[in-house]
Every structure is written in C-alpha cells, then in structure tokens.
Scaffold this motif. Sequence first.
Motif, PDB file in Angstrom:
ATOM      1  N   TRP A   1       0.844  -1.192   0.000  1.00 19.53           N
ATOM      2  CA  TRP A   1       0.000   0.000   0.000  1.00 19.53           C
ATOM      3  C   TRP A   1       0.873   1.234   0.000  1.00 19.53           C
ATOM      4  O   TRP A   1       1.820   1.352   0.774  1.00 19.53           O
TER       5      TRP A   1
ATOM      6  N   ASN B   1      -0.055   4.993   0.487  1.00 17.15           N
ATOM      7  CA  ASN B   1      -1.060   5.999   0.818  1.00 17.15           C
ATOM      8  C   ASN B   1      -2.483   5.531   0.526  1.00 17.15           C
ATOM      9  O   ASN B   1      -3.290   6.279  -0.021  1.00 17.15           O
ATOM     10  N   LYS B   2      -2.807   4.297   0.881  1.00 18.01           N
ATOM     11  CA  LYS B   2      -4.163   3.767   0.709  1.00 18.01           C
ATOM     12  C   LYS B   2      -5.086   4.526   1.659  1.00 18.01           C
ATOM     13  O   LYS B   2      -4.832   4.622   2.851  1.00 18.01           O
ATOM     14  N   LEU B   3      -6.174   5.049   1.133  1.00 16.95           N
ATOM     15  CA  LEU B   3      -7.051   5.953   1.876  1.00 16.95           C
ATOM     16  C   LEU B   3      -8.127   5.202   2.660  1.00 16.95           C
ATOM     17  O   LEU B   3      -8.794   4.306   2.139  1.00 16.95           O
TER      18      LEU B   3
ATOM     19  N   GLU C   1     -12.017   1.534   4.181  1.00 16.27           N
ATOM     20  CA  GLU C   1     -11.429   1.931   2.900  1.00 16.27           C
ATOM     21  C   GLU C   1     -12.416   2.801   2.119  1.00 16.27           C
ATOM     22  O   GLU C   1     -13.613   2.489   2.038  1.00 16.27           O
TER      23      GLU C   1
ATOM     24  N   GLU D   1     -11.477  11.331  -0.302  1.00 13.96           N
ATOM     25  CA  GLU D   1     -11.640  11.887   1.042  1.00 13.96           C
ATOM     26  C   GLU D   1     -13.112  12.090   1.376  1.00 13.96           C
ATOM     27  O   GLU D   1     -13.929  12.389   0.507  1.00 13.96           O
TER      28      GLU D   1
ATOM     29  N   ASN E   1      -9.712  11.420   7.882  1.00 14.92           N
ATOM     30  CA  ASN E   1      -9.196  10.679   6.739  1.00 14.92           C
ATOM     31  C   ASN E   1      -7.738  10.367   7.019  1.00 14.92           C
ATOM     32  O   ASN E   1      -7.012  11.227   7.518  1.00 14.92           O
TER      33      ASN E   1
ATOM     34  N   ARG F   1      -4.190   7.727   5.727  1.00 18.91           N
ATOM     35  CA  ARG F   1      -3.623   6.873   4.682  1.00 18.91           C
ATOM     36  C   ARG F   1      -2.662   5.873   5.320  1.00 18.91           C
ATOM     37  O   ARG F   1      -1.939   6.210   6.244  1.00 18.91           O
TER      38      ARG F   1
ATOM     39  N   SER G   1       0.420   3.083   4.495  1.00 15.92           N
ATOM     40  CA  SER G   1       1.444   2.679   3.535  1.00 15.92           C
ATOM     41  C   SER G   1       2.281   1.572   4.154  1.00 15.92           C
ATOM     42  O   SER G   1       2.458   1.517   5.371  1.00 15.92           O
TER      43      SER G   1
END
Length: 162
Positions: free
Chosen positions: A27, A29-31, A86, A90, A96, A98, A100
């Motif tokens: 990952w 910066n998977k939001l 997930e 935004e 929110n 992220r 990684s």
Amino acid sequence: MNNPYSSETGCCPLFDPATLDQKELHWDNKLFIKDKVFCLFNFPLNFGGAMVRCIQKIDACKAYTPEPPLVLSDHVSPFRMDLYLEVPHEVPGIENTRLSGEFLCKVYEGPYKNIGKWIKDMAQWVGTKGKTIRRQLFYYTCCPKCAKHYGKNYIVLIAQTK
C-alpha cells in the motif's frame, strides 16, 4: 443507509477467502476513514455505532469502493480500537488517513475465541517468510448475524512488516 454491494443478507457481502489468504499487499497511501471504538479489555463496546457513523459519512458523499471495502480494526490498547474503512476519495466530517507499507495476510475461520491462537499462528507464519510483525490489523469480514447466515466466520489477520 445504502448498501451498494451485492449481499443475500442485505447486510454483509459474502467473503471469498481466496482474495486475501496468504497474500502480500503493498500500500502506498491507501485511503481510509478512521473512527474510534471503546473497548473493555479488548471487547468492543460501540463497534456497531462506529460503523453506523462511518457508513453515514460514506453514504453522504457516495464514497463507495468498486468492491466491498476493507474494514480494519487496530487494537491499540485493551480499552480502544481504531476502526479503518477503505474509501476511494476523502470524506468530509470524519478523520481521513492513509496507510502505507508491506502487509502479509492470512485468513482464519471459526469463532472469535480462537483469536489468540490465530495471532500466534500468524506470527509463526510471518517468521517463516523472514519478516517480523510491526503492526497487526484485523479484518472481521462480516457481522455475527451474517456469519451465522453464511455458516462461516472468516477473520483476516493483516501483519504490517514494513
């Protein structure tokens, strides 16, 4: 609340363990949106309420992922769990965040009481890959009512290794 994902229960979609079992994820910066769940010695007290809050925020801005979203739990202490859902973009009015890193996943099936045994198994399995666990996340793939309906209670352990 809206449920844009196909589900025979009208609630949790049926989980396919092959999608995550013994998989490696990368990952960048998977939001996710993030909320907090209060616990009493690791037993969540307001998990349902936190889920409702998150889903209401997602519904309000149509932040639906193409596939059912990952819903991750991070047991940060015996008295608090961070909940991550997930999202594709935004979402206003909620935190929110992220994630990684590199993650190893393994799917388990059975009652929640087996979680301690699964955590030990996961640590051993990750060790056979020459890695160590930096952070452990849990993906409870459906609610207790849906697990009863489907006849399976899948829980995915996700170990961050880097």
